[in-house]
Design a protein around this motif. Sequence first.
Motif, PDB file in Angstrom:
ATOM      1  N   VAL A 115    -107.619   1.485-128.498  1.00  0.00           N
ATOM      2  CA  VAL A 115    -107.608   0.083-128.115  1.00  0.00           C
ATOM      3  C   VAL A 115    -108.761  -0.277-127.266  1.00  0.00           C
ATOM      4  CG1 VAL A 115    -105.054  -0.309-128.695  1.00  0.00           C
ATOM      5  CG2 VAL A 115    -105.853   0.522-126.408  1.00  0.00           C
ATOM      6  N   LEU A 116    -109.043  -1.466-126.964  1.00  0.00           N
ATOM      7  CA  LEU A 116    -109.886  -1.841-125.722  1.00  0.00           C
ATOM      8  C   LEU A 116    -109.095  -2.250-124.580  1.00  0.00           C
ATOM      9  CD1 LEU A 116    -112.801  -2.145-125.014  1.00  0.00           C
ATOM     10  CD2 LEU A 116    -112.747  -4.587-125.922  1.00  0.00           C
ATOM     11  N   MET A 117    -109.242  -1.839-123.783  1.00  0.00           N
ATOM     12  CA  MET A 117    -108.387  -2.273-122.688  1.00  0.00           C
ATOM     13  C   MET A 117    -109.305  -3.069-121.383  1.00  0.00           C
ATOM     14  SD  MET A 117    -106.231   1.227-121.746  1.00  0.00           S
ATOM     15  CE  MET A 117    -107.262   2.098-120.979  1.00  0.00           C
ATOM     16  N   LYS A 118    -108.455  -4.100-121.016  1.00  0.00           N
ATOM     17  CA  LYS A 118    -109.273  -5.029-120.035  1.00  0.00           C
ATOM     18  C   LYS A 118    -108.472  -5.324-118.886  1.00  0.00           C
ATOM     19  CE  LYS A 118    -111.442  -7.408-123.709  1.00  0.00           C
ATOM     20  NZ  LYS A 118    -111.649  -8.872-124.861  1.00  0.00           N
ATOM     21  N   SER A 119    -109.343  -5.218-117.902  1.00  0.00           N
ATOM     22  CA  SER A 119    -108.464  -5.184-116.238  1.00  0.00           C
ATOM     23  C   SER A 119    -109.569  -5.510-115.248  1.00  0.00           C
ATOM     24  CB  SER A 119    -107.726  -4.089-115.957  1.00  0.00           C
ATOM     25  OG  SER A 119    -107.098  -4.085-114.703  1.00  0.00           O
ATOM     26  N   ARG A 120    -109.416  -6.395-114.476  1.00  0.00           N
ATOM     27  CA  ARG A 120    -110.188  -6.824-113.527  1.00  0.00           C
ATOM     28  C   ARG A 120    -111.503  -6.975-113.838  1.00  0.00           C
ATOM     29  NH1 ARG A 120    -108.511  -2.559-108.256  1.00  0.00           N
ATOM     30  NH2 ARG A 120    -106.266  -3.193-108.243  1.00  0.00           N
ATOM     31  N   GLY A 121    -111.878  -7.725-114.890  1.00  0.00           N
ATOM     32  CA  GLY A 121    -113.259  -7.722-115.410  1.00  0.00           C
ATOM     33  C   GLY A 121    -114.018  -6.902-116.044  1.00  0.00           C
TER      34      GLY A 121
END
Length: 419
Positions: A115-121
Amino acid sequence: MDIREIFILSFQALKERKIRSLLTIVMVMAGTSLLVAVNGVGAGFTEFFNKQFSNLAPNILFVTSGQTQGSTTVGSTEGGGGSAGSKITLNAAVINRIESLPFIDKVIPSYQSQVLMKSRGEEKSNAALSIDPNNLFVIAPTLELQPGSQLKQNDPSAIILADNIANPPGQDNPFVTIGETIELEYSFIDDTTGEQETLSKNFLVTGIMEPTGNPTIDGAAVINLDAGDALFQKTGKYDSLFVVASSTELVDAVEEEIKKLYGNDIGVTTVKAILKTIEQFTGGITSFLLSIAIISLVVGAVGIITTLYTSVVERIREIGTLKAIGAQSSNILTMFVLEALIIGMLGATLGLLGGIGGGYALSQATPRNEGDPPLIPLFFITDMVTVWFISVALSVIAGLLPAWKASKVSPIEALRPKT
């Protein structure tokens, strides 16, 4: 001549030819050092992998679908709902059949995908593991959670992260912390349209896992089964099963029962099999390096032969004089053998020290992922003593031929004036 006088003569002969003697000692030292270093690193490798895999529950079997040629791998990001080309689909019916077999305590299903994880930009690609969170402690008995963590078994919006995901090695700021939201994006090929689709879902970070040494856990983002089924479009078709045997001793029996039931249509892997494969791999590398080290020792022995042969030629008049004043052939033989012995003992002793340093240097140069525990070479006294005796014995054997040649020198021929 007594042995003390012979030893003094041998030592003085080596001192008179300092550079040549030193180079020969270095040749013996090089071979010994390489043998010690390779043995130490090989033992360190074995201990390292044993420690790593001891963190895996030894009574766990890993079950996956049997694959036909050209099929996609389990957990691939392409395609939803199982692996194309699989000979068998891992679903509830398969779980029930395996659970009915003897010596099995539990079967733990899981979904796995990238998966592609996104956090804090920021964003990063990482493996996601969909499993009942409470079963994490079954497959990783040494698992510990950081303070403030909570396991929410029935919450499809909860996620637990490995420490190296939440706190990437080498970075000052965390990627995400407990209580923050993280987005998981999953891309797949729609079976109906053939087009690439993307699904995304926000999760609340409820826990962070301390490193365990278990590769299944240490790099994973863990969500529960319902969340994984929905996000990865699996429709109840699992990627893998963790089969818990009643005891470690029964693992082979359980594997045999599963194979009887499904044959090659299902893949079964055990911790023992993984360790055996790794040991064969590291054993092959170690054997190759040991062969190089032995060649180095042989080269050192050839150096001793060359050095002593040259010494015999240069000292022909000295040998003749010694024989003329009463030295026996055995005294001359002993004198040159002692020279070889001194070279071997000095080279082997220095080689042990050099090998220990070389072992640590090799272990530091071994590639490994950031954050992995260091590889520490192991040096056993018995191995080092064996290497020392081999080096010294080879040096003495190498010195026998030149010594024999020197002992056969005729004093009349040796002292005859050169014309």
